[in-house]
Design an enzyme around this catalytic site. Structure first.
Site, PDB file in Angstrom:
ATOM      1  N   ASP A 138       0.824  -1.206   0.000  1.00 26.77           N
ATOM      2  CA  ASP A 138       0.000   0.000   0.000  1.00 26.77           C
ATOM      3  C   ASP A 138       0.862   1.262   0.000  1.00 26.77           C
ATOM      4  OD1 ASP A 138      -2.208  -1.622   0.185  1.00 26.77           O
ATOM      5  OD2 ASP A 138      -2.939  -0.804   2.084  1.00 26.77           O
ATOM      6  N   HIS A 191       3.935  -2.329   3.141  1.00 25.38           N
ATOM      7  CA  HIS A 191       3.944  -0.966   2.609  1.00 25.38           C
ATOM      8  C   HIS A 191       5.269  -0.681   1.910  1.00 25.38           C
ATOM      9  CE1 HIS A 191       0.867  -0.901   5.739  1.00 25.38           C
ATOM     10  NE2 HIS A 191       0.329   0.112   5.095  1.00 25.38           N
TER      11      HIS A 191
END
Length: 271
Positions: free
Chosen positions: A48, A194
């Protein structure tokens, strides 16, 4: 006046009902497609908050060494600043998906703003890469009715995650990421990491990057293939609205009502 307030309260409650899926264990049992439960011999690797020129290229280099492709849920505001990086990602075989234009929780947006966030990001991905994205994941993993309606309208399949590394904190290390993933690392899982610290502690992404080689080795030892969501065996155009409503009605759970400040304190990923 009281009747009007009552109607408004009911409407707000209905809009927030899907946020019950923030409870990860509950959604895995009740809405497995939304959670990202896929083929039993496959692990979906997702990232993400990118693409980030300061960090994403390093992820691409390590993933190339490991011969692994992944799904990147991108923010439109980040993609707008780094279109060449996005093209490098897709040229390397990675999949781009919609995360939103910025990282403000969808639960704090109305239907029109929510749709604009998803539509704008979806359109930019398509223009930059020449490929229409298939999947969408809301910031903080918190759904709303407006988000589900917008996703359906845009033909995007919502997918959250079944395992995460909690790699966004200032104390995260490759070892803590691996230890956090370990209990939920199994066939069919969707892993959340991430590739950017734009919404996290500075340089927190290094914990995920450092964990990747051992993560890949552990999956190999378990006989599991690692790849993007496109190869995870999820049904196309799966929309969980009815299942989410049934889940809320039968679980006794209340919709998430955290403030933006509370969610941002830990980049939003707290159960």
């Amino acid at each position: 006046m009281q009747a009007t307030a009552g109607v408004g309260g009911v409407a707000a409650l209905a809009y927030a009902v899907p946020s019950v899926t923030t409870l990860r264990r509950l959604r895995i049992r009740a809405t497995p497609v939304l959670a990202g439960v896929g083929a039993p011999d496959h692990v979906a690797l997702t990232f993400d908050d990118g693409p980030d020129p300061a960090s994403t290229p390093q992820f691409l280099d390590v993933l190339a060494e490991l011969d692994i492709r992944a799904t990147f849920f991108v923010l439109g505001m980040m993609l707008e600043r780094a279109p060449d990086l996005a093209r490098r990602m897709t040229d390397a075989g990675h999949e781009l998906a919609v995360h939103g234009w910025d990282h403000r929780p969808m639960l704090l947006r109305g239907p029109s703003s929510t749709y604009e966030q998803l539509h704008r990001t979806r359109a930019l991905i398509t223009v930059v890469t020449g490929r229409e994205p298939r999947f969408v994941r809301p910031p903080h993993g918190i759904l709303s009715t407006g988000f589900l309606l917008a996703a359906r309208r845009l033909k995007l399949t919502p997918v959250l995650w079944t395992a995460w590394g909690k790699d966004w904190t200032s104390t995260a290390t490759p070892l803590t990421v691996l230890d956090t993933l370990a209990p939920d690392l199994r066939g069919g899982c969707t892993v959340l990491l991430h590739d950017s610290d734009c919404t996290s502690a500075p340089n927190a992404w290094r914990s995920a990057l450092g964990a990747l080689p051992e993560f890949a080795a552990r999956c190999h030892d378990l006989g599991l293939c690692v790849g993007p969501l496109a190869e995870h065996g999820l049904p196309r155009a799966a929309h969980p609205a009815r299942a989410v409503t049934r889940l809320w009605a039968t679980s006794g759970s209340r919709p998430v009502t955290r403030t933006q400040a509370e969610m941002s304190q830990v980049s939003g990923y707290r159960e």
